[in-house]
Motif scaffolding. Structure first.
Motif, PDB file in Angstrom:
ATOM      1  N   ASN A  39       0.835  -1.204   0.000  1.00  0.00           N
ATOM      2  CA  ASN A  39       0.000   0.000   0.000  1.00  0.00           C
ATOM      3  C   ASN A  39       0.871   1.256   0.000  1.00  0.00           C
ATOM      4  O   ASN A  39       0.821   2.084   0.910  1.00  0.00           O
ATOM      5  CB  ASN A  39      -0.952   0.002   1.192  1.00  0.00           C
ATOM      6  CG  ASN A  39      -1.880  -1.187   1.177  1.00  0.00           C
ATOM      7  OD1 ASN A  39      -2.423  -1.539   0.132  1.00  0.00           O
ATOM      8  ND2 ASN A  39      -2.043  -1.836   2.328  1.00  0.00           N
ATOM      9  N   ALA A  40       1.666   1.389  -1.051  1.00  0.00           N
ATOM     10  CA  ALA A  40       2.702   2.418  -1.100  1.00  0.00           C
ATOM     11  C   ALA A  40       2.187   3.738  -1.642  1.00  0.00           C
ATOM     12  O   ALA A  40       1.265   3.780  -2.467  1.00  0.00           O
ATOM     13  CB  ALA A  40       3.871   1.936  -1.949  1.00  0.00           C
ATOM     14  N   VAL A  41       2.819   4.813  -1.189  1.00  0.00           N
ATOM     15  CA  VAL A  41       2.534   6.139  -1.702  1.00  0.00           C
ATOM     16  C   VAL A  41       3.819   6.938  -1.748  1.00  0.00           C
ATOM     17  O   VAL A  41       4.669   6.833  -0.853  1.00  0.00           O
ATOM     18  CB  VAL A  41       1.474   6.874  -0.841  1.00  0.00           C
ATOM     19  CG1 VAL A  41       1.938   7.014   0.611  1.00  0.00           C
ATOM     20  CG2 VAL A  41       1.142   8.237  -1.434  1.00  0.00           C
ATOM     21  N   VAL A  42       3.985   7.711  -2.833  1.00  0.00           N
ATOM     22  CA  VAL A  42       5.120   8.622  -2.966  1.00  0.00           C
ATOM     23  C   VAL A  42       4.564   9.999  -3.341  1.00  0.00           C
ATOM     24  O   VAL A  42       3.789  10.115  -4.292  1.00  0.00           O
ATOM     25  CB  VAL A  42       6.124   8.157  -4.036  1.00  0.00           C
ATOM     26  CG1 VAL A  42       7.297   9.148  -4.131  1.00  0.00           C
ATOM     27  CG2 VAL A  42       6.630   6.760  -3.743  1.00  0.00           C
ATOM     28  N   VAL A  43       4.962  11.012  -2.594  1.00  0.00           N
ATOM     29  CA  VAL A  43       4.548  12.379  -2.868  1.00  0.00           C
ATOM     30  C   VAL A  43       5.712  13.114  -3.516  1.00  0.00           C
ATOM     31  O   VAL A  43       6.825  13.128  -2.977  1.00  0.00           O
ATOM     32  CB  VAL A  43       4.111  13.105  -1.575  1.00  0.00           C
ATOM     33  CG1 VAL A  43       3.672  14.535  -1.900  1.00  0.00           C
ATOM     34  CG2 VAL A  43       2.984  12.342  -0.890  1.00  0.00           C
ATOM     35  N   VAL A  44       5.446  13.719  -4.675  1.00  0.00           N
ATOM     36  CA  VAL A  44       6.476  14.420  -5.439  1.00  0.00           C
ATOM     37  C   VAL A  44       6.123  15.894  -5.519  1.00  0.00           C
ATOM     38  O   VAL A  44       5.000  16.259  -5.898  1.00  0.00           O
ATOM     39  CB  VAL A  44       6.599  13.828  -6.858  1.00  0.00           C
ATOM     40  CG1 VAL A  44       7.581  14.638  -7.699  1.00  0.00           C
ATOM     41  CG2 VAL A  44       7.028  12.360  -6.786  1.00  0.00           C
ATOM     42  N   ASP A  45       7.072  16.730  -5.161  1.00  0.00           N
ATOM     43  CA  ASP A  45       6.888  18.178  -5.267  1.00  0.00           C
ATOM     44  C   ASP A  45       8.003  18.727  -6.151  1.00  0.00           C
ATOM     45  O   ASP A  45       9.178  18.683  -5.775  1.00  0.00           O
ATOM     46  CB  ASP A  45       6.921  18.827  -3.885  1.00  0.00           C
ATOM     47  CG  ASP A  45       6.474  20.284  -3.915  1.00  0.00           C
ATOM     48  OD1 ASP A  45       6.073  20.751  -4.998  1.00  0.00           O
ATOM     49  OD2 ASP A  45       6.534  20.954  -2.859  1.00  0.00           O
ATOM     50  N   GLY A  46       7.628  19.223  -7.339  1.00  0.00           N
ATOM     51  CA  GLY A  46       8.651  19.657  -8.286  1.00  0.00           C
ATOM     52  C   GLY A  46       9.426  18.463  -8.777  1.00  0.00           C
ATOM     53  O   GLY A  46       8.849  17.487  -9.256  1.00  0.00           O
ATOM     54  N   ASN A  47      10.745  18.488  -8.639  1.00  0.00           N
ATOM     55  CA  ASN A  47      11.552  17.352  -9.095  1.00  0.00           C
ATOM     56  C   ASN A  47      12.116  16.543  -7.932  1.00  0.00           C
ATOM     57  O   ASN A  47      13.034  15.750  -8.116  1.00  0.00           O
ATOM     58  CB  ASN A  47      12.687  17.830 -10.002  1.00  0.00           C
ATOM     59  CG  ASN A  47      13.752  18.617  -9.251  1.00  0.00           C
ATOM     60  OD1 ASN A  47      13.517  19.106  -8.138  1.00  0.00           O
ATOM     61  ND2 ASN A  47      14.914  18.751  -9.844  1.00  0.00           N
ATOM     62  N   ARG A  48      11.533  16.726  -6.740  1.00  0.00           N
ATOM     63  CA  ARG A  48      12.033  16.020  -5.562  1.00  0.00           C
ATOM     64  C   ARG A  48      10.931  15.197  -4.898  1.00  0.00           C
ATOM     65  O   ARG A  48       9.735  15.509  -5.002  1.00  0.00           O
ATOM     66  CB  ARG A  48      12.571  17.025  -4.540  1.00  0.00           C
ATOM     67  CG  ARG A  48      13.740  17.865  -5.028  1.00  0.00           C
ATOM     68  CD  ARG A  48      15.062  17.163  -4.915  1.00  0.00           C
ATOM     69  NE  ARG A  48      16.171  18.003  -5.366  1.00  0.00           N
ATOM     70  CZ  ARG A  48      17.442  17.777  -5.076  1.00  0.00           C
ATOM     71  NH1 ARG A  48      17.772  16.732  -4.332  1.00  0.00           N
ATOM     72  NH2 ARG A  48      18.393  18.573  -5.539  1.00  0.00           N
ATOM     73  N   ILE A  49      11.342  14.166  -4.209  1.00  0.00           N
ATOM     74  CA  ILE A  49      10.417  13.367  -3.415  1.00  0.00           C
ATOM     75  C   ILE A  49      10.179  14.071  -2.087  1.00  0.00           C
ATOM     76  O   ILE A  49      11.127  14.372  -1.350  1.00  0.00           O
ATOM     77  CB  ILE A  49      10.981  11.952  -3.180  1.00  0.00           C
ATOM     78  CG1 ILE A  49      11.100  11.205  -4.510  1.00  0.00           C
ATOM     79  CG2 ILE A  49      10.103  11.172  -2.198  1.00  0.00           C
ATOM     80  CD1 ILE A  49      11.836   9.886  -4.420  1.00  0.00           C
ATOM     81  N   GLN A  50       8.933  14.355  -1.805  1.00  0.00           N
ATOM     82  CA  GLN A  50       8.572  15.027  -0.556  1.00  0.00           C
ATOM     83  C   GLN A  50       8.381  14.018   0.574  1.00  0.00           C
ATOM     84  O   GLN A  50       8.733  14.275   1.719  1.00  0.00           O
ATOM     85  CB  GLN A  50       7.293  15.834  -0.754  1.00  0.00           C
ATOM     86  CG  GLN A  50       6.912  16.716   0.430  1.00  0.00           C
ATOM     87  CD  GLN A  50       5.650  17.503   0.139  1.00  0.00           C
ATOM     88  OE1 GLN A  50       4.543  16.973   0.226  1.00  0.00           O
ATOM     89  NE2 GLN A  50       5.818  18.770  -0.226  1.00  0.00           N
ATOM     90  N   ALA A  51       7.796  12.864   0.225  1.00  0.00           N
ATOM     91  CA  ALA A  51       7.569  11.819   1.231  1.00  0.00           C
ATOM     92  C   ALA A  51       7.322  10.509   0.522  1.00  0.00           C
ATOM     93  O   ALA A  51       6.871  10.468  -0.628  1.00  0.00           O
ATOM     94  CB  ALA A  51       6.380  12.175   2.114  1.00  0.00           C
ATOM     95  N   ALA A  52       7.600   9.390   1.213  1.00  0.00           N
ATOM     96  CA  ALA A  52       7.339   8.054   0.672  1.00  0.00           C
ATOM     97  C   ALA A  52       7.084   7.112   1.827  1.00  0.00           C
ATOM     98  O   ALA A  52       7.733   7.186   2.870  1.00  0.00           O
ATOM     99  CB  ALA A  52       8.519   7.572  -0.168  1.00  0.00           C
ATOM    100  N   GLY A  53       6.108   6.235   1.650  1.00  0.00           N
ATOM    101  CA  GLY A  53       5.804   5.280   2.702  1.00  0.00           C
ATOM    102  C   GLY A  53       4.491   4.575   2.472  1.00  0.00           C
ATOM    103  O   GLY A  53       4.111   4.311   1.329  1.00  0.00           O
TER     104      GLY A  53
END
Length: 423
Positions: A39-53
């Motif tokens: 049940n993964a999620v990755v948050v991307v803001d611009g060209n960077r990863i903001q959060a993952a888990g």
């Protein structure tokens, strides 16, 4: 190609204004800890990863663009540490004499896109004539063409008449490869020249090779003194060093000289493994390419001399790959794409597992380990907060079937989705 290039150009302009992206999938591979997260999620803001888990434990921005991949596995963008993007797998041996430098560079544009679409968002290009790989890297960085992040070597360095020289024509043509350098001060000068013209890694040939005319595949070429001078000069300037080495003595002297990675590593022995472990040297072993050389090589122009060398070396290399893995040597994914078709890089994953790696080890060899080798672990190699948003996805679970790594359905590079197909 035109559509993808336009997409990438537009992304450069609009990235600062784009809404955050939220990528969800049934699974994600945590390559740093060697775990599968459900049940993964990755948050991307611009060209960077903001959060993952794990979904439900990560705060999702209200204005985020959502992409649900469903029954898929997310992982970091893949990294291939041994490619030749300007080389054409259908032209070997004397056929390569018909390829001009401008033609090779243009061909590299196609190969760069093929590589990116195969899920490889970062590559190390270990040798290209005329600094064509530097030009290709700069074009990709400028958004002019589509392709992976490139760490480039420019012309490979080698001895007169060695694997990195051009040995196809007779004496009266006086043909030499531009990377030829003999003696400690000449190799230092060659390193300086490559850096001057844009190289970000250094590659040299320590031994003979399979695809070069007139070289013995196991014979050492550069002396230890020359290797030490070359590596010292590169390290003085902050560059990592890769060496082509099939033969046992060349492998060991290259490690003693301080190289960061050894390529091919076909004829190693127990002492070579011990030296690699003591020095933290990475091995990059192209254990799929033998199938292309022996299956398609004659049609592509590979010389009979080279086919005979591959018949001897290929089996030994695979046996030694298993031996090195079992001993715990650091490994990175290196395909030698360009000898075989670009875009088929992922075919090596299944062979890495067949010959001794666990599935997670094979994926780590193409993600976090290359990032560490290149000293880019702060920005590349895993789906972690603050790193560049490079990621890929495959249908199902590749840890149960590594051939799924040949079927990349989703690719994001630098925060921009460049490929998305139904899972």
């Amino acid at each position: 190609m035109k559509r993808l290039t336009l997409l990438l150009l537009c992304s450069v302009i609009t990235s600062a204004f784009a809404a955050p992206k939220v990528i969800t999938a049934d699974r994600m591979i945590d390559v740093e800890n060697g775990k599968l997260i459900k049940n993964a999620v990755v948050v991307v803001d611009g060209n960077r990863i903001q959060a993952a888990g794990v979904q439900g434990r990560i705060t999702i921005p209200e204005d985020a663009e959502r992409v649900d991949l469903g029954d898929a596995t997310l992982m970091p963008g893949l990294m291939d540490m041994h490619v030749h993007l300007t080389s054409d797998a259908t032209k070997h041996g004397y056929k390569r004499l018909s390829v001009s430098l401008p033609r090779a560079a243009i061909t590299g544009v196609k190969h760069a896109e093929d590589t990116l679409m195969a899920g490889f968002t970062t590559v190390r290009n270990v040798g290209a004539p005329g600094f064509a790989d530097v030009a290709l890297r700069d074009a990709i960085n400028a958004g002019d063409v589509a392709g992976p992040r490139m760490f480039v070597a420019g012309p490979s360095l080698g001895v007169t008449g060695g694997h990195c020289d051009s040995n196809l024509l007779p004496y009266e043509y006086e043909q030499y490869s531009e990377g030829v350098a003999d003696g400690p001060w000449e190799v230092r000068k060659a390193v300086r020249r490559n850096i001057k013209y844009g190289a970000t890694v250094i590659k040299f040939c320590a031994t003979g090779g399979v695809l070069s005319k007139g070289t013995k595949v196991g014979a050492q070429q550069y002396t230890l003194e020359e290797m030490e001078a070359l590596v010292a000069e590169a390290h003085l300037r902050g560059l990592t060093v890769a060496t082509h080495a099939h033969g046992t003595s060349g492998i060991k002297d290259a490690i003693r000289a301080g190289v960061d990675s050894v390529e091919h590593v076909s004829l190693l022995d127990d002492e070579a493994i011990t030296l690699a472990l003591e020095n933290g040297t990475y091995f990059s072993m192209d254990i799929y390419v033998t199938e292309y050389i022996l299956g398609e090589g004659e049609k592509a122009g590979i010389l009979e001399e080279s086919l005979n060398k591959e018949r001897i070396v290929g089996k030994r290399q695979r046996e030694n790959f298993e031996k090195a893995v079992k001993a715990g040597v650091k490994m990175v994914f290196g395909s030698d794409a360009g000898v075989y078709p670009h875009g088929d890089n992922g075919k090596q994953f299944a062979r890495m597992v067949k010959f001794g790696m666990t599935p997670i080890q094979a994926i780590q060899a193409a993600t976090i380990h290359p990032a560490t080798l290149l000293k880019q672990q702060e920005t590349l190699g895993s789906l972690s907060e603050g790193k560049f948003a490079d990621m890929v996805a495959v249908p199902g679970n590749p840890l149960e079937d590594m051939q799924k790594m040949e079927d990349i359905r989703f690719v994001m590079k630098d925060g921009q989705i460049v490929k998305t197909l139904a899972m």
